[in-house]
Scaffold this motif. Structure first.
Motif, PDB file in Angstrom:
ATOM      1  N   GLU A 166    -134.619 -15.403 -16.974  1.00 11.85           N
ATOM      2  CA  GLU A 166    -134.629 -13.961 -17.111  1.00 11.85           C
ATOM      3  C   GLU A 166    -135.744 -13.310 -16.297  1.00 11.85           C
ATOM      4  OE1 GLU A 166    -135.151 -13.588 -21.301  1.00 11.85           O
ATOM      5  OE2 GLU A 166    -133.009 -13.382 -21.689  1.00 11.85           O
ATOM      6  N   ALA A 167    -136.657 -14.132 -15.803  1.00  9.63           N
ATOM      7  CA  ALA A 167    -137.850 -13.590 -15.164  1.00  9.63           C
ATOM      8  C   ALA A 167    -137.607 -13.148 -13.731  1.00  9.63           C
ATOM      9  CB  ALA A 167    -138.977 -14.626 -15.196  1.00  9.63           C
ATOM     10  N   ARG A 168    -136.557 -13.645 -13.100  1.00  7.45           N
ATOM     11  CA  ARG A 168    -136.317 -13.308 -11.703  1.00  7.45           C
ATOM     12  C   ARG A 168    -135.847 -11.868 -11.563  1.00  7.45           C
ATOM     13  NH1 ARG A 168    -134.158 -18.417 -12.341  1.00  7.45           N
ATOM     14  NH2 ARG A 168    -132.061 -17.545 -12.590  1.00  7.45           N
ATOM     15  N   ILE A 169    -136.362 -11.197 -10.550  1.00  5.17           N
ATOM     16  CA  ILE A 169    -136.024  -9.799 -10.315  1.00  5.17           C
ATOM     17  C   ILE A 169    -134.940  -9.709  -9.257  1.00  5.17           C
ATOM     18  CG2 ILE A 169    -136.901  -7.551  -9.585  1.00  5.17           C
ATOM     19  CD1 ILE A 169    -139.656  -8.419 -10.503  1.00  5.17           C
ATOM     20  N   ASP A 170    -133.864  -9.043  -9.585  1.00 12.23           N
ATOM     21  CA  ASP A 170    -132.761  -8.839  -8.646  1.00 12.23           C
ATOM     22  C   ASP A 170    -133.262  -8.042  -7.443  1.00 12.23           C
ATOM     23  OD1 ASP A 170    -130.364  -8.020  -7.352  1.00 12.23           O
ATOM     24  OD2 ASP A 170    -129.267  -8.198  -9.238  1.00 12.23           O
ATOM     25  N   THR A 171    -132.911  -8.490  -6.253  1.00 12.15           N
ATOM     26  CA  THR A 171    -133.352  -7.789  -5.041  1.00 12.15           C
ATOM     27  C   THR A 171    -132.749  -6.390  -4.937  1.00 12.15           C
ATOM     28  OG1 THR A 171    -131.556  -8.835  -3.792  1.00 12.15           O
ATOM     29  CG2 THR A 171    -133.725  -9.915  -3.743  1.00 12.15           C
ATOM     30  N   ALA A 172    -131.662  -6.153  -5.665  1.00 15.71           N
ATOM     31  CA  ALA A 172    -131.022  -4.829  -5.656  1.00 15.71           C
ATOM     32  C   ALA A 172    -131.612  -3.889  -6.696  1.00 15.71           C
ATOM     33  CB  ALA A 172    -129.520  -4.977  -5.890  1.00 15.71           C
ATOM     34  N   PHE A 173    -132.637  -4.344  -7.416  1.00 14.22           N
ATOM     35  CA  PHE A 173    -133.256  -3.555  -8.480  1.00 14.22           C
ATOM     36  C   PHE A 173    -134.178  -2.499  -7.866  1.00 14.22           C
ATOM     37  CE2 PHE A 173    -136.657  -3.302 -11.892  1.00 14.22           C
ATOM     38  CZ  PHE A 173    -135.890  -2.559 -12.777  1.00 14.22           C
ATOM     39  N   THR A 174    -133.591  -1.358  -7.519  1.00 12.04           N
ATOM     40  CA  THR A 174    -134.323  -0.249  -6.905  1.00 12.04           C
ATOM     41  C   THR A 174    -133.891   1.059  -7.563  1.00 12.04           C
ATOM     42  OG1 THR A 174    -132.662   0.179  -5.190  1.00 12.04           O
ATOM     43  CG2 THR A 174    -134.370  -1.468  -4.686  1.00 12.04           C
ATOM     44  N   VAL A 175    -134.672   2.101  -7.361  1.00  9.44           N
ATOM     45  CA  VAL A 175    -134.315   3.406  -7.911  1.00  9.44           C
ATOM     46  C   VAL A 175    -132.999   3.897  -7.326  1.00  9.44           C
ATOM     47  CG1 VAL A 175    -134.948   5.861  -7.797  1.00  9.44           C
ATOM     48  CG2 VAL A 175    -136.604   4.177  -8.598  1.00  9.44           C
ATOM     49  N   ARG A 176    -132.786   3.638  -6.052  1.00 12.25           N
ATOM     50  CA  ARG A 176    -131.536   4.059  -5.407  1.00 12.25           C
ATOM     51  C   ARG A 176    -130.333   3.508  -6.180  1.00 12.25           C
ATOM     52  NH1 ARG A 176    -128.225   1.318  -1.800  1.00 12.25           N
ATOM     53  NH2 ARG A 176    -126.896   2.635  -0.489  1.00 12.25           N
ATOM     54  N   ASN A 177    -130.354   2.217  -6.502  1.00 13.54           N
ATOM     55  CA  ASN A 177    -129.227   1.605  -7.205  1.00 13.54           C
ATOM     56  C   ASN A 177    -129.189   1.980  -8.683  1.00 13.54           C
ATOM     57  OD1 ASN A 177    -128.125   0.277  -4.957  1.00 13.54           O
ATOM     58  ND2 ASN A 177    -129.586  -1.403  -5.155  1.00 13.54           N
ATOM     59  N   LEU A 178    -130.335   2.195  -9.292  1.00 15.93           N
ATOM     60  CA  LEU A 178    -130.354   2.649 -10.682  1.00 15.93           C
ATOM     61  C   LEU A 178    -129.667   4.002 -10.799  1.00 15.93           C
ATOM     62  CD1 LEU A 178    -133.972   1.648 -11.748  1.00 15.93           C
ATOM     63  CD2 LEU A 178    -131.869   0.857 -12.836  1.00 15.93           C
ATOM     64  N   ARG A 179    -129.890   4.861  -9.817  1.00 17.16           N
ATOM     65  CA  ARG A 179    -129.254   6.177  -9.839  1.00 17.16           C
ATOM     66  C   ARG A 179    -127.753   6.077  -9.572  1.00 17.16           C
ATOM     67  NH1 ARG A 179    -130.657   9.344  -5.802  1.00 17.16           N
ATOM     68  NH2 ARG A 179    -130.180  11.280  -6.916  1.00 17.16           N
ATOM     69  N   LYS A 180    -127.360   5.216  -8.646  1.00 21.36           N
ATOM     70  CA  LYS A 180    -125.950   5.101  -8.279  1.00 21.36           C
ATOM     71  C   LYS A 180    -125.145   4.331  -9.321  1.00 21.36           C
ATOM     72  CE  LYS A 180    -124.679   4.073  -4.185  1.00 21.36           C
ATOM     73  NZ  LYS A 180    -124.526   3.386  -2.890  1.00 21.36           N
ATOM     74  N   LEU A 181    -125.681   3.216  -9.790  1.00 18.04           N
ATOM     75  CA  LEU A 181    -124.906   2.327 -10.656  1.00 18.04           C
ATOM     76  C   LEU A 181    -125.033   2.684 -12.128  1.00 18.04           C
ATOM     77  CD1 LEU A 181    -125.704  -1.096  -8.938  1.00 18.04           C
ATOM     78  CD2 LEU A 181    -123.880   0.528  -8.425  1.00 18.04           C
ATOM     79  N   CYS A 182    -126.210   3.157 -12.534  1.00 19.36           N
ATOM     80  CA  CYS A 182    -126.441   3.435 -13.952  1.00 19.36           C
ATOM     81  C   CYS A 182    -126.506   4.922 -14.257  1.00 19.36           C
ATOM     82  CB  CYS A 182    -127.746   2.765 -14.405  1.00 19.36           C
ATOM     83  SG  CYS A 182    -127.821   0.999 -14.059  1.00 19.36           S
ATOM     84  N   ARG A 183    -126.363   5.741 -13.215  1.00 15.64           N
ATOM     85  CA  ARG A 183    -126.394   7.196 -13.367  1.00 15.64           C
ATOM     86  C   ARG A 183    -127.682   7.658 -14.034  1.00 15.64           C
ATOM     87  NH1 ARG A 183    -123.425   8.146  -9.580  1.00 15.64           N
ATOM     88  NH2 ARG A 183    -123.128  10.309 -10.270  1.00 15.64           N
ATOM     89  N   ILE A 184    -128.788   7.001 -13.722  1.00 15.24           N
ATOM     90  CA  ILE A 184    -130.087   7.355 -14.283  1.00 15.24           C
ATOM     91  C   ILE A 184    -130.667   8.555 -13.540  1.00 15.24           C
ATOM     92  CG2 ILE A 184    -132.507   6.575 -14.347  1.00 15.24           C
ATOM     93  CD1 ILE A 184    -131.548   3.885 -15.250  1.00 15.24           C
TER      94      ILE A 184
END
Length: 364
Positions: A166-184
């Motif tokens: 669980e400790a590994r960070i996804d390389t796609a874990f960015t604000v850009r993708n959080l806004r697009k994929l999670c509608r944050i």
């Protein structure tokens, strides 16, 4: 410059460059950054003063011991030199430098100075500074608490443990993708304590944008723990990766210019084990990032697994085509039945018109 009044007529207007330079040198004397890099911070500085308005709609300067920027600089130097002393003891030391001020004026001024200097929304209950704001976490500086302990209470190292996988960070874990994929939605906060705080009820993520202040703290003083400051910088570099054009465009549209501010030699994090203070908030945000998409639009943008994305959308296209061809087939079938009915009626009419009365339908 030290003799310019803090509560002047130009309170809501921009600070003069000379004033900005003076404040920067007073807060972070070892800073090597240019004054232009502090533009966003000084907007916060001006906003902080503007919300101090009391019920009559004006700032009552008599509530504060700070009258000029020189007083503000003296207050910060005194607090920085005595971070191990409690609040009341620091106030007594400041009384020597501000002899015409009451204890209440000095305590309120200390809260204001800490708020501007440390970007923490310090608002003690006995002498509150400005209004209480619902979306900002307040920090109480108790009388018997030192400045150092107050900061430590705000930022405790996380005891949240995570498994290796669980400790590994996804390389796609960015604000850009959080806004697009999670509608944050992103809300910028000048309160360091609210950094990475996610409000699930509104889908809002709070982010601290004053990167230049963090760098200046690393260069100039030890009130904020160095590892906390460095870790906060790494969270910004993680969520806003360099070299990503869309990230730079989004920051420009948001009026945030910290993208061009270098974090020195801090490397991009790849494992949540590298974080102490922000680990829990990052992990919770990462888990949200990996939740299944909840809308068609999210599914369209979610291309983290190309094979899965193609498989899903090919299946969707096939299903749509199947339904479409089914509708077309049904429609043509109905049309054929209607044509057959009309052909039958036409043949009957022809037979009857020729005087064929042997047919029951003609007699009717």
């Amino acid at each position: 410059m030290a003799h310019l009044p803090i509560f002047g007529h130009g309170l809501t207007g921009p600070l003069e460059p000379q004033v900005q330079e003076y404040i920067k040198d007073a807060f972070w004397p070892n800073s090597k950054s240019s004054i232009a890099e502090y533009a966003s911070y000084f907007r916060y500085f001006q906003w902080t003063l503007s919300v101090l308005a009391w019920p009559k709609g004006i700032i009552d300067s008599e509530q504060f011991a700070l009258k000029i920027y020189g007083d503000l600089a003296r207050a910060v130097r005194c607090m920085e030199s005595n971070i191990g002393l409690n609040r009341l003891m620091i106030a007594e030391k400041l009384r020597d430098e501000l002899p015409k001020s009451s204890q209440g004026q000095i305590l309120r001024s200390m809260d204001l100075a800490a708020r501007l200097w440390l970007t923490l929304h310090v608002r003690s209950g006995d002498f509150p500074v400005g209004p209480s704001l619902s979306d900002i976490t307040e920090t109480q500086w108790m009388d018997r608490m030192s400045l150092q302990n107050m900061v430590q209470e705000c930022f405790r190292p996380s005891t949240y443990s995570i498994e290796h996988y669980e400790a590994r960070i996804d390389t796609a874990f960015t604000v850009r993708n959080l806004r697009k994929l999670c509608r944050i939605k992103i809300q910028w906060t000048a309160n360091l304590r609210d950094h990475l705080n996610y409000d699930r009820s509104t889908g809002t993520l709070h982010l601290f944008p004053h990167k230049i202040c963090l760098i200046s703290h690393l260069e100039s003083n030890g009130v904020l723990p160095k590892d906390l400051v460095a870790e906060t910088l790494r969270t910004l570099d993680l969520l806003f990766p360099f070299g990503e054009e869309s990230t730079q465009k989004y920051l420009a549209e948001s009026g945030q210019d910290f993208y061009r501010t270098s974090s020195r030699d801090l490397s991009r994090a790849t494992d949540f084990g590298e974080f102490q203070y922000w680990r829990r908030r990052l992990v919770e945000l990462h888990e949200l990032f990996h939740q299944a998409p909840r809308s068609v639009l999210q599914m369209w943008h979610d291309r983290r697994n190309p094979m899965q994305w193609w498989t899903f959308w090919v299946a969707v296209v096939i299903a749509i085509l199947t339904v479409l061809f089914g509708v077309i087939s049904s429609y043509t079938g109905f049309q054929q039945v209607a044509l057959a009915e009309k052909a039958y009626q036409l043949s009957v009419l022809q037979a009857c018109s020729q005087g064929n009365t042997s047919l029951q339908i003609c007699r009717e």
